[in-house]
Motif scaffolding. Structure first.
Motif, mmCIF file in Angstrom:
data_model
loop_
_atom_site.group_PDB
_atom_site.id
_atom_site.type_symbol
_atom_site.label_atom_id
_atom_site.label_comp_id
_atom_site.label_asym_id
_atom_site.label_seq_id
_atom_site.Cartn_x
_atom_site.Cartn_y
_atom_site.Cartn_z
ATOM 1 N N GLU A 52 39.663 47.165 36.676
ATOM 2 C CA GLU A 52 40.300 47.946 35.627
ATOM 3 C C GLU A 52 41.540 47.194 35.152
ATOM 4 O O GLU A 52 42.040 46.310 35.835
ATOM 5 N N LEU A 53 42.043 47.584 33.974
ATOM 6 C CA LEU A 53 43.197 46.893 33.392
ATOM 7 C C LEU A 53 44.398 46.910 34.334
ATOM 8 O O LEU A 53 45.120 45.906 34.447
ATOM 9 N N GLU A 54 44.583 48.041 35.038
ATOM 10 C CA GLU A 54 45.766 48.175 35.901
ATOM 11 C C GLU A 54 45.708 47.332 37.164
ATOM 12 O O GLU A 54 46.667 47.294 37.927
ATOM 13 N N ASP A 55 44.563 46.659 37.373
ATOM 14 C CA ASP A 55 44.443 45.772 38.544
ATOM 15 C C ASP A 55 45.087 44.412 38.285
ATOM 16 O O ASP A 55 45.220 43.603 39.218
ATOM 17 N N THR B 54 47.061 34.594 43.835
ATOM 18 C CA THR B 54 46.035 34.529 42.790
ATOM 19 C C THR B 54 46.483 35.448 41.667
ATOM 20 O O THR B 54 46.707 36.643 41.892
ATOM 21 N N ARG B 55 46.621 34.879 40.474
ATOM 22 C CA ARG B 55 46.981 35.698 39.320
ATOM 23 C C ARG B 55 45.709 36.245 38.698
ATOM 24 O O ARG B 55 44.843 35.484 38.250
ATOM 25 N N LEU B 56 45.560 37.555 38.717
ATOM 26 C CA LEU B 56 44.373 38.216 38.154
ATOM 27 C C LEU B 56 44.750 38.875 36.836
ATOM 28 O O LEU B 56 45.696 39.658 36.778
ATOM 29 N N THR B 57 44.003 38.525 35.806
ATOM 30 C CA THR B 57 44.198 39.134 34.498
ATOM 31 C C THR B 57 42.914 39.839 34.104
ATOM 32 O O THR B 57 41.853 39.208 34.033
ATOM 33 N N VAL B 58 42.997 41.146 33.893
ATOM 34 C CA VAL B 58 41.837 41.942 33.465
ATOM 35 C C VAL B 58 42.047 42.315 32.001
ATOM 36 O O VAL B 58 43.059 42.929 31.650
ATOM 37 N N THR B 59 41.077 41.925 31.154
ATOM 38 C CA THR B 59 41.225 42.152 29.706
ATOM 39 C C THR B 59 40.245 43.207 29.193
ATOM 40 O O THR B 59 39.275 43.543 29.901
ATOM 41 N N ILE C 294 39.152 38.097 33.864
ATOM 42 C CA ILE C 294 37.871 38.787 33.782
ATOM 43 C C ILE C 294 38.001 39.957 32.826
ATOM 44 O O ILE C 294 39.111 40.391 32.489
ATOM 45 N N GLU C 295 36.860 40.475 32.414
ATOM 46 C CA GLU C 295 36.861 41.635 31.546
ATOM 47 C C GLU C 295 36.792 42.911 32.379
ATOM 48 O O GLU C 295 36.242 42.914 33.498
ATOM 49 N N LYS C 296 37.302 43.956 31.821
ATOM 50 C CA LYS C 296 37.231 45.268 32.461
ATOM 51 C C LYS C 296 35.785 45.579 32.812
ATOM 52 O O LYS C 296 34.868 45.360 32.021
ATOM 53 N N GLY C 297 35.580 46.057 34.041
ATOM 54 C CA GLY C 297 34.244 46.403 34.483
ATOM 55 C C GLY C 297 33.556 45.311 35.284
ATOM 56 O O GLY C 297 32.558 45.570 35.959
ATOM 57 N N GLN C 298 34.073 44.089 35.201
ATOM 58 C CA GLN C 298 33.480 42.991 35.963
ATOM 59 C C GLN C 298 33.992 42.997 37.402
ATOM 60 O O GLN C 298 34.873 43.776 37.776
ATOM 61 N N THR C 299 33.402 42.125 38.195
ATOM 62 C CA THR C 299 33.752 42.003 39.607
ATOM 63 C C THR C 299 34.456 40.680 39.847
ATOM 64 O O THR C 299 34.093 39.663 39.240
ATOM 65 N N VAL D 1 52.217 43.929 40.693
ATOM 66 C CA VAL D 1 51.846 44.195 39.323
ATOM 67 C C VAL D 1 53.088 44.015 38.468
ATOM 68 O O VAL D 1 54.214 44.064 38.970
ATOM 69 N N MET D 2 52.887 43.839 37.174
ATOM 70 C CA MET D 2 53.965 43.464 36.266
ATOM 71 C C MET D 2 55.192 44.344 36.418
ATOM 72 O O MET D 2 55.099 45.557 36.304
ATOM 73 N N GLY D 3 56.345 43.708 36.668
ATOM 74 C CA GLY D 3 57.606 44.429 36.700
ATOM 75 C C GLY D 3 57.865 45.228 37.962
ATOM 76 O O GLY D 3 58.866 45.930 38.056
#
Lengths: 116, 110
Positions: free
Chosen positions: A83-86, A111-116, A13-18, A38-40
């Motif tokens: 947000e990106l950090e999510d 669930t792998r969540l990617t925020v762009t 999803i994009e930043k700001g979306q739900t 979160v990564m690492g």
């Protein structure tokens, strides 16, 4: 016996979306937990339901995260706005009500969540 | 604050070469120590729970032990299918939340 299931397996999803993540625990398990990695970093606790009640939500990062478990069955975790950090992998786990084994948590695939 | 430290971060073994993974913990009022196995793209798979110092649990080629400061996961004569990340976690008192270590990535070469 079916294990813990999670949907979707991956969300971009994009930043700001739900985004809303869903978890179906093992049938009969009263305890349901959400974790994320979160990564690492290590897997971190978010919150714990006993049936439909929030027992412990000390790990929820902020009020953009809302978890529900209506009827004490499946649970949803909503992130609004994202947000990106999510970005990360969100795991759900469940454990049964029997006192002897109730600390043993069984995890879903995540669930792998990617925020762009 | 509860702390769980796993070592080594990565371990490569030849098939049949036995070894041990370490999990050191600092927690007030340990309720249980848990070992999980995680394969790439999957969730942690429950292996063992240890509740008190001196306790041991075994499953196939794996044996987990617990002292007051650390736990060991011994792998005897490992096979390539034992390759995975092994995670250690603790719970404290009446709280059910798990505190995880960063894991040991085990690779067993044929």
């Amino acid at each position: 016996e079916a294990g813990v299931t999670q949907f979707p397996s991956h969300s971009v999803i994009e930043k700001g979306q739900t985004v809303t993540l869903r978890c179906d625990p093992i049938s009969g398990h009263d305890n349901l937990y959400w974790y994320r990695r979160v990564m690492g970093k290590e897997i971190k606790f978010l919150l714990h339901f006993v049936k439909e009640s929030k027992q412990d939500e000390s790990g929820m990062p902020n009020n953009r995260f809302l978890a529900e478990r209506t009827g004490g069955t499946y649970s949803t975790l909503k992130v609004q706005p994202a947000e990106l950090e999510d970005s990360g992998v969100y795991f759900c786990a469940s454990s049964n009500r029997d006192r002897a084994s109730s600390y043993e948590q069984y995890f879903g695939p995540g669930t792998r969540l990617t925020v762009t | 604050e509860d702390q769980v430290t796993q070592s080594p971060e990565a371990l490569r073994l030849q098939e049949g070469e036995s070894s041990s993974l370490n999990c050191s913990y600092t927690v007030s009022g340990l309720r249980g120590l848990f070992w999980y196995r995680q394969d790439p793209g999957k969730g942690p798979e429950f292996l063992f729970t240890l509740y008190s110092a001196g306790e041991e649990k075994e499953k196939e080629r794996l044996k987990a032990t617990l002292t007051k400061k650390e736990s060991f996961l011994h792998i005897t004569a490992p096979k390539p299918e034992d390759s995975a990340t092994y995670l250690c976690a603790v719970s404290r008192g009446s709280a059910r939340q798990l505190t995880f270590g960063s894991g040991t990535q085990l690779t067993v070469l044929p």
